[in-house]
Write an enzyme that holds these catalytic residues in place. Structure first.
Site, mmCIF file in Angstrom:
data_model
loop_
_atom_site.group_PDB
_atom_site.id
_atom_site.type_symbol
_atom_site.label_atom_id
_atom_site.label_comp_id
_atom_site.label_asym_id
_atom_site.label_seq_id
_atom_site.Cartn_x
_atom_site.Cartn_y
_atom_site.Cartn_z
ATOM 1 N N LYS A 179 -28.303 10.863 -37.612
ATOM 2 C CA LYS A 179 -28.059 9.447 -37.914
ATOM 3 C C LYS A 179 -26.562 9.147 -37.971
ATOM 4 O O LYS A 179 -26.090 8.193 -37.380
ATOM 5 C CB LYS A 179 -28.672 9.070 -39.276
ATOM 6 C CG LYS A 179 -30.165 9.254 -39.385
ATOM 7 C CD LYS A 179 -30.697 8.762 -40.728
ATOM 8 C CE LYS A 179 -30.244 9.552 -41.927
ATOM 9 N NZ LYS A 179 -30.747 10.925 -42.009
ATOM 10 N N ARG A 191 -21.287 21.229 -46.278
ATOM 11 C CA ARG A 191 -21.573 20.314 -47.388
ATOM 12 C C ARG A 191 -22.380 21.049 -48.454
ATOM 13 O O ARG A 191 -23.241 21.857 -48.123
ATOM 14 C CB ARG A 191 -22.389 19.123 -46.869
ATOM 15 C CG ARG A 191 -21.549 18.059 -46.241
ATOM 16 C CD ARG A 191 -22.334 17.003 -45.510
ATOM 17 N NE ARG A 191 -23.562 16.542 -46.135
ATOM 18 C CZ ARG A 191 -24.274 15.513 -45.664
ATOM 19 N NH1 ARG A 191 -23.873 14.849 -44.600
ATOM 20 N NH2 ARG A 191 -25.388 15.150 -46.251
ATOM 21 N N ARG A 194 -23.876 22.901 -39.440
ATOM 22 C CA ARG A 194 -23.041 21.694 -39.545
ATOM 23 C C ARG A 194 -21.828 21.967 -40.440
ATOM 24 O O ARG A 194 -21.928 22.614 -41.473
ATOM 25 C CB ARG A 194 -23.874 20.555 -40.148
ATOM 26 C CG ARG A 194 -23.076 19.292 -40.393
ATOM 27 C CD ARG A 194 -23.941 18.084 -40.461
ATOM 28 N NE ARG A 194 -24.672 17.946 -41.715
ATOM 29 C CZ ARG A 194 -25.434 16.895 -42.013
ATOM 30 N NH1 ARG A 194 -25.592 15.921 -41.134
ATOM 31 N NH2 ARG A 194 -26.067 16.832 -43.160
ATOM 32 N N ARG A 215 -33.607 4.315 -48.188
ATOM 33 C CA ARG A 215 -34.263 5.616 -48.144
ATOM 34 C C ARG A 215 -35.539 5.617 -48.960
ATOM 35 O O ARG A 215 -36.200 6.650 -49.043
ATOM 36 C CB ARG A 215 -33.322 6.666 -48.711
ATOM 37 C CG ARG A 215 -32.712 7.623 -47.665
ATOM 38 C CD ARG A 215 -31.871 8.615 -48.417
ATOM 39 N NE ARG A 215 -31.499 9.774 -47.688
ATOM 40 C CZ ARG A 215 -30.324 9.949 -47.075
ATOM 41 N NH1 ARG A 215 -29.455 8.975 -47.029
ATOM 42 N NH2 ARG A 215 -30.048 11.088 -46.492
ATOM 43 N N ARG A 218 -34.197 18.496 -49.951
ATOM 44 C CA ARG A 218 -33.944 17.210 -49.280
ATOM 45 C C ARG A 218 -35.107 16.836 -48.363
ATOM 46 O O ARG A 218 -35.472 15.679 -48.251
ATOM 47 C CB ARG A 218 -32.640 17.278 -48.474
ATOM 48 C CG ARG A 218 -31.424 17.307 -49.383
ATOM 49 C CD ARG A 218 -30.181 17.685 -48.632
ATOM 50 N NE ARG A 218 -29.780 16.673 -47.671
ATOM 51 C CZ ARG A 218 -28.984 16.922 -46.627
ATOM 52 N NH1 ARG A 218 -28.531 18.145 -46.411
ATOM 53 N NH2 ARG A 218 -28.658 15.954 -45.816
#
Ligand code: AMP
Length: 217
Positions: free
Chosen positions: A13, A160, A127, A88, A171
């Site tokens: 996203k 992160r 990532r 969300r 998550r």
């Protein structure tokens, strides 16, 4: 035009939102980025947000909505915005609808970025994130040029906190419980389109642009 990008954590996203915002010349609003900036600056909002984010939980609806509401009231959003990671939950979506209606606007299009969950887990673990300018990298497909520092500002890129494997699982659980119901919510409203988030950034972005151009809504 107000466009929202929906999808599981790691669906791409943020990466697509940055590019779409630049193409369409409208602001990119990422609640995750706003929380991370506040965490870095040590604000009260940052402290509150960190206690949820680092446990793979969602920040409470009212807190999150008021940030987006303030942001959407800024003059640069007069022609629209790309919403990334908000809403969300169904209550957030309802608050947004009420706010936009009060401004004579609406959420025009919701793009659901579809991707296989196994691919996402691999993507999130690879990532890396620049804590300074927020650029994102993938150690496999799109590493920083020297492997360590952000190409844009030179800061060392990091994993992160919420991309740690145990937090990723939490998550996903939150996504399935709280966010996935939004697919039906927006389908019922008739403003949902789908884009396959596969085969790299360029292909995924092309899929989204094609879906936006071909939309029947
Ligand atoms: P993101 O960068 O969009 O993946 O967001 C990172 C984290 O920030 C999420 O896992 C949530 O903990 C929190 N967050 C971001 N957007 C929202 C939202 N709309 N509602 C609640 N929490 C959010």
């Amino acid at each position: 035009m107000i466009i929202m990008l929906l999808g599981a954590p790691g669906a791409g996203k943020g990466t697509q939102a940055v590019k779409l915002a630049s193409i369409l010349e409208i602001p990119h609003i990422s609640t995750g980025d706003i929380f991370r900036s506040n965490i870095k600056e040590g604000t009260e909002l940052g402290k509150l947000a960190a206690s949820y984010i680092n446990n793979g939980k969602l920040v409470p609806d009212e807190v999150t909505f008021s940030i987006v509401e303030d942001r959407l009231k800024k003059p640069d959003c007069a022609n629209g915005a790309i919403l990334d990671g908000f809403p969300r939950t169904i209550p957030q979506a309802e608050m947004l609808d009420r706010f936009l209606a009060s401004e004579g606007k609406k959420l025009d299009i919701v793009v659901n970025i579809v991707i296989d969950e196994d691919e996402i887990v691999e993507r999130l673990s690879q990532r890396r994130y620049c804590p300074e300018c927020k650029a994102t990298y993938h150690l496999g497909h799109r590493p920083p040029k020297n492997g360590v520092n952000c190409d844009v500002c030179g800061t060392e890129v990091i994993l992160r906190d919420d991309d740690q494997p145990d937090v990723i699982q939490k998550r996903f659980k939150e996504y399935h419980e709280s966010t996935e119901p939004l697919i039906e919510y927006y389908k019922a409203k008739g403003n949902l389109i789908e884009s396959q988030g596969v085969n790299g950034i360029e292909q995924s972005l092309n899929n989204t642009i094609r879906a936006l151009i071909n939309r029947k809504i």
